[in-house]
Design a protein around this motif. Structure first.
Motif, mmCIF file in Angstrom:
data_model
loop_
_atom_site.group_PDB
_atom_site.id
_atom_site.type_symbol
_atom_site.label_atom_id
_atom_site.label_comp_id
_atom_site.label_asym_id
_atom_site.label_seq_id
_atom_site.Cartn_x
_atom_site.Cartn_y
_atom_site.Cartn_z
ATOM 1 N N ASP A 1 3.255 8.147 1.693
ATOM 2 C CA ASP A 1 4.347 7.298 2.176
ATOM 3 C C ASP A 1 5.595 7.439 1.155
ATOM 4 O OD1 ASP A 1 2.729 5.647 3.836
ATOM 5 O OD2 ASP A 1 1.975 4.591 2.101
ATOM 6 N N CYS A 2 5.392 8.035 0.076
ATOM 7 C CA CYS A 2 6.268 7.926 -0.892
ATOM 8 C C CYS A 2 6.249 9.175 -1.812
ATOM 9 C CB CYS A 2 6.201 6.725 -1.735
ATOM 10 S SG CYS A 2 7.105 6.655 -3.297
ATOM 11 N N SER B 1 0.867 -1.130 0.007
ATOM 12 C CA SER B 1 0.080 0.100 0.094
ATOM 13 C C SER B 1 0.950 1.246 0.216
ATOM 14 C CB SER B 1 -0.967 -0.118 1.258
ATOM 15 O OG SER B 1 -0.135 0.022 2.197
ATOM 16 N N ILE B 2 1.587 1.298 -1.070
ATOM 17 C CA ILE B 2 2.574 2.640 -1.201
ATOM 18 C C ILE B 2 1.570 3.627 -1.718
ATOM 19 C CG2 ILE B 2 4.377 3.630 -2.386
ATOM 20 C CD1 ILE B 2 5.508 0.866 -2.719
ATOM 21 N N TRP B 3 1.341 4.834 -0.817
ATOM 22 C CA TRP B 3 0.698 5.912 -1.300
ATOM 23 C C TRP B 3 1.568 7.149 -1.694
ATOM 24 C CZ3 TRP B 3 -4.347 6.363 2.099
ATOM 25 C CH2 TRP B 3 -5.097 5.294 1.990
ATOM 26 N N PRO B 4 1.770 7.281 -2.993
ATOM 27 C CA PRO B 4 2.599 8.453 -3.302
ATOM 28 C C PRO B 4 1.911 9.843 -3.255
ATOM 29 C CG PRO B 4 2.434 6.701 -5.139
ATOM 30 C CD PRO B 4 1.369 6.655 -4.246
ATOM 31 N N VAL B 5 2.845 10.942 -2.873
ATOM 32 C CA VAL B 5 2.235 12.155 -2.993
ATOM 33 C C VAL B 5 2.361 12.528 -4.438
ATOM 34 C CG1 VAL B 5 2.353 14.485 -1.968
ATOM 35 C CG2 VAL B 5 3.249 12.443 -0.780
ATOM 36 N N ARG C 1 9.175 6.919 5.140
ATOM 37 C CA ARG C 1 9.027 7.631 3.767
ATOM 38 C C ARG C 1 10.019 7.230 2.994
ATOM 39 N NH1 ARG C 1 9.805 13.477 6.916
ATOM 40 N NH2 ARG C 1 12.032 12.979 7.363
ATOM 41 N N TYR C 2 9.542 7.201 1.671
ATOM 42 C CA TYR C 2 10.536 6.853 0.657
ATOM 43 C C TYR C 2 10.488 7.821 -0.686
ATOM 44 C CZ TYR C 2 9.751 2.460 3.221
ATOM 45 O OH TYR C 2 9.766 1.642 4.118
ATOM 46 N N VAL C 3 11.700 7.862 -1.107
ATOM 47 C CA VAL C 3 11.595 8.927 -2.473
ATOM 48 C C VAL C 3 12.137 8.136 -3.575
ATOM 49 C CG1 VAL C 3 12.855 10.852 -3.168
ATOM 50 C CG2 VAL C 3 12.356 10.537 -0.749
ATOM 51 N N ARG D 1 11.673 19.855 -0.450
ATOM 52 C CA ARG D 1 12.410 19.674 0.814
ATOM 53 C C ARG D 1 11.177 19.540 1.963
ATOM 54 N NH1 ARG D 1 16.266 16.352 3.430
ATOM 55 N NH2 ARG D 1 15.567 16.677 5.553
ATOM 56 N N ARG D 2 10.449 20.770 1.739
ATOM 57 C CA ARG D 2 9.351 21.185 2.765
ATOM 58 C C ARG D 2 8.217 19.967 2.828
ATOM 59 N NH1 ARG D 2 7.564 26.337 4.998
ATOM 60 N NH2 ARG D 2 5.437 26.008 5.752
ATOM 61 N N VAL D 3 8.095 19.721 1.666
ATOM 62 C CA VAL D 3 6.948 18.441 1.464
ATOM 63 C C VAL D 3 7.412 17.245 1.858
ATOM 64 C CG1 VAL D 3 5.692 17.255 -0.308
ATOM 65 C CG2 VAL D 3 5.773 19.616 -0.779
ATOM 66 N N TYR D 4 8.804 17.043 1.774
ATOM 67 C CA TYR D 4 9.456 15.923 2.190
ATOM 68 C C TYR D 4 9.495 15.868 3.626
ATOM 69 C CZ TYR D 4 13.150 12.337 3.186
ATOM 70 O OH TYR D 4 13.769 11.332 3.824
ATOM 71 N N ASP D 5 9.640 16.883 4.316
ATOM 72 C CA ASP D 5 9.704 16.975 5.702
ATOM 73 C C ASP D 5 8.254 16.909 6.445
ATOM 74 O OD1 ASP D 5 12.655 17.251 5.729
ATOM 75 O OD2 ASP D 5 12.388 19.602 5.829
#
Lengths: 408, 173
Positions: free
Chosen positions: B80-81, B40-44, B107-109, B97-101
């Protein structure tokens, strides 16, 4: 890396009865079609002032092009408007050909016209998909991508790439069309009108769609002209301006098509214009396929990828009387003309213009891109003023902006 | 009635077994957690440039990413990703970077495309030369742009990576 904290929502200022506040929408927002940031001054839900902020996708195209030969800079134009990349390629090639005075064989012109119109179809399909998704119709998105996938497969058959083609060359095209491509494209344009009807049954008379689009984002023809809007947005306001018709390039003067016009200048009129344009694109493709002439696909004077800057001087053995063993028969000479030129073509978004300054070398001294999306984003400030936030989404979708092209 | 059937277990992943009759999963906790996360990877949704179109294509009707349990979420709080699809300009880098934070751990990239991997053709004053300069990257998907199949392959690689995790989140168990 530390990130400075930024005020997202400013403290409301009491102004009599109303509360005004400012809201930064984007750059990470699913409905801004990329990385557009819009600064909004709101009175309740009404937009008092809308300031689009661009530059989040600035990649320095124009600077990069100065360090490449004309032929090498072609790949950059793919990434301008990546939804209709082929039309950009064609526009760039037409501009460089006119600058350098290179002729194109007729077959290549027809193939390019077909490719550019396919690009228009795929761009309009993606526009409809995302615009409908923003306004709230998920099914249209899935339907449009179904047909877009067929188009991308056709592009792949044509040139091997799905999105960034670099298929046209200065002076022609890279490779000839295959018979399979012609057959498949013929089949596609036969079924596609019925698919357009399918989309129309979904949204054309849908009550929600009509409430979200009719009368929203009105723009009169005079206003649109003053803002520099081109393409379907301008034609939706009733101004008859299409470079394919009024300043034909490639094979557009050989085919018969109409320029669909709207009258209201609202989101719905622009939607109707683009839907009609898809029908006209099919008409153009069909005529081009029927008339496709035989012959070469690239002209004899088409330049190489590494364009030689100067023709080599030709030398011959001479007498010693003048001091040297060799005399020059032909002096090395500039192969490229100096001067500047502005050439515009009609890409799916509007008028894409390339302005070159040449000083006689194999690379442009300056390349300026007049991108339709940049003008359309600046028009957003006018279109969205006085409307609601929800209508801003419909307006962004309807103006059909691509940030890669706007920020360059 | 009366007869007790021996439940036959179905192997779902390495170490994760499903007992159909009992409607239960059996396995070590870390394997179970990894199995749940990988499915269940939910990417932004973070479409930046050209690659975003191929990312949308991967999520649309033909290459249906929902099959992998991958649903695009519009908010970093639910993701999650982070799929970095496209060119990261220097103006965009702090936002990214702000979104990542803002994303919750784990969390994965996933760096999609040449630009996100290394800057690509845009070796200019305005472009970050690879997103790994501003955040850790788990999977690199090369291509300009990568095909939807390549993105799917990237997601499968990410799932494989999640399934192999042992100690990274051990403090929670």
């Amino acid at each position: 890396m530390s990130v400075p904290s930024r005020k997202i929502l400013e403290v409301p200022v009491a102004d009599g009865e109303n509360e005004r506040y400012s809201l930064r929408m984007g750059p990470q927002h699913p409905a801004t079609h990329g990385v557009l940031r819009v600064d909004l001054d709101l009175d309740g839900e009404t937009i008092m002032r809308c300031t689009p902020q661009v530059g989040y996708l600035h990649r320095g195209f124009e600077k990069l092009a100065e360090n490449r030969t004309y032929a090498q800079a072609l790949i950059l134009t793919d990434r301008l408007d990546y939804i209709g990349a082929m039309a950009n390629n064609v526009g760039y090639c037409v501009a460089v050909e006119r600058l350098l005075g290179i002729s194109v064989p007729m077959r290549a012109k027809y193939i390019r016209t077909i490719a550019a119109e396919m690009s228009r179809l795929s761009s309009h399909l993606l526009w409809l998909a995302t615009h409908a998704l923003d306004v709230g119709a998920m099914t249209v998105f899935l339907y449009c991508f179904r047909e877009r996938e067929i188009l991308l497969d056709l592009f792949e058959e044509l040139c091997g790439a799905r999105l960034t083609y670099s298929y046209p060359r200065i002076g022609g095209v890279r490779q000839d069309v295959t018979s399979r491509f012609v057959d498949e494209l013929g089949r596609f344009i036969d079924i596609f009108p019925s698919r357009i009807e399918e989309y129309e049954t979904l949204i054309d008379t849908n009550r929600i769609w009509l409430k979200r689009t009719v009368g929203v984002g009105k723009l009169s023809g005079a206003e649109a002209l003053a803002l520099g809007i081109t393409g379907a947005c301008l034609r939706g306001s009733g101004v008859d301006y299409d470079l394919r018709k009024h300043q034909p390039y490639d094979a557009y003067d050989q085919v018969d098509f109409e320029v669909p016009l709207g009258s209201d200048g609202d989101v719905y009129a622009r939607y109707r214009c683009r839907m009609e344009e898809m029908h006209q694109s099919i008409r153009i493709i069909r005529q081009c396929l029927d008339q496709l002439p035989p012959g070469p696909i690239i002209g004899p004077d088409a330049p190489d990828l590494i364009m030689a800057n100067r023709a080599p001087a030709r030398m011959a053995a001479g007498s010693n009387r003048y001091g040297g063993g060799l005399i020059q028969l032909i002096r090395d000479q500039d192969l490229f003309p100096s001067g500047d030129i502005y050439v515009a073509t009609e890409v799916p978004k509007g008028e894409l213009g390339f302005y070159f300054i040449s000083e006689g070398s194999n690379r442009p001294y300056r390349m300026h891109i007049r991108s339709p999306s940049f003008m359309h984003i600046s028009a957003l400030a006018v279109v969205a003023r006085g409307g609601l936030i929800a209508d801003l989404i419909a307006n962004i979708g309807s103006l059909d902006v691509v940030l890669g092209e706007s920020d360059r | 009635m009366g007869e007790v059937t021996v439940p036959s277990m179905v192997r779902l992943e390495e170490g994760v077994r499903w007992i159909p009759g009992a409607n239960a999963l059996l396995g070590p906790l870390n394997k179970l957690v990894n199995w749940g996360r990988a499915g269940s990877i939910w990417p932004v949704t973070f479409g930046l440039a050209c690659c975003a179109i191929e990312m949308m294509d991967a999520g649309a009707s033909t290459n249906d990413l929902d099959r992998f349990g991958i649903l695009f979420r519009a908010s970093p709080r639910q993701g999650d990703c982070l799929v970095v699809a496209g060119t990261v300009s220097k103006k965009m880098a702090p936002v990214l970077r702000r979104v990542y934070d803002q994303m919750p751990e784990p969390r994965y990239v996933l760096a999609m495309g040449s630009c996100a991997c290394s800057g690509g053709v845009f070796d200019t004053y305005a472009v970050t030369q690879g997103v790994d300069q501003i955040m850790p990257v788990d999977v690199y998907v090369p291509g300009c742009p990568p095909r939807p199949e390549a993105l799917m392959e990237g997601f499968i690689k990410l799932q494989e990576k999640i399934l192999k995790e042992q100690f990274r989140w051990s403090q929670w168990r």
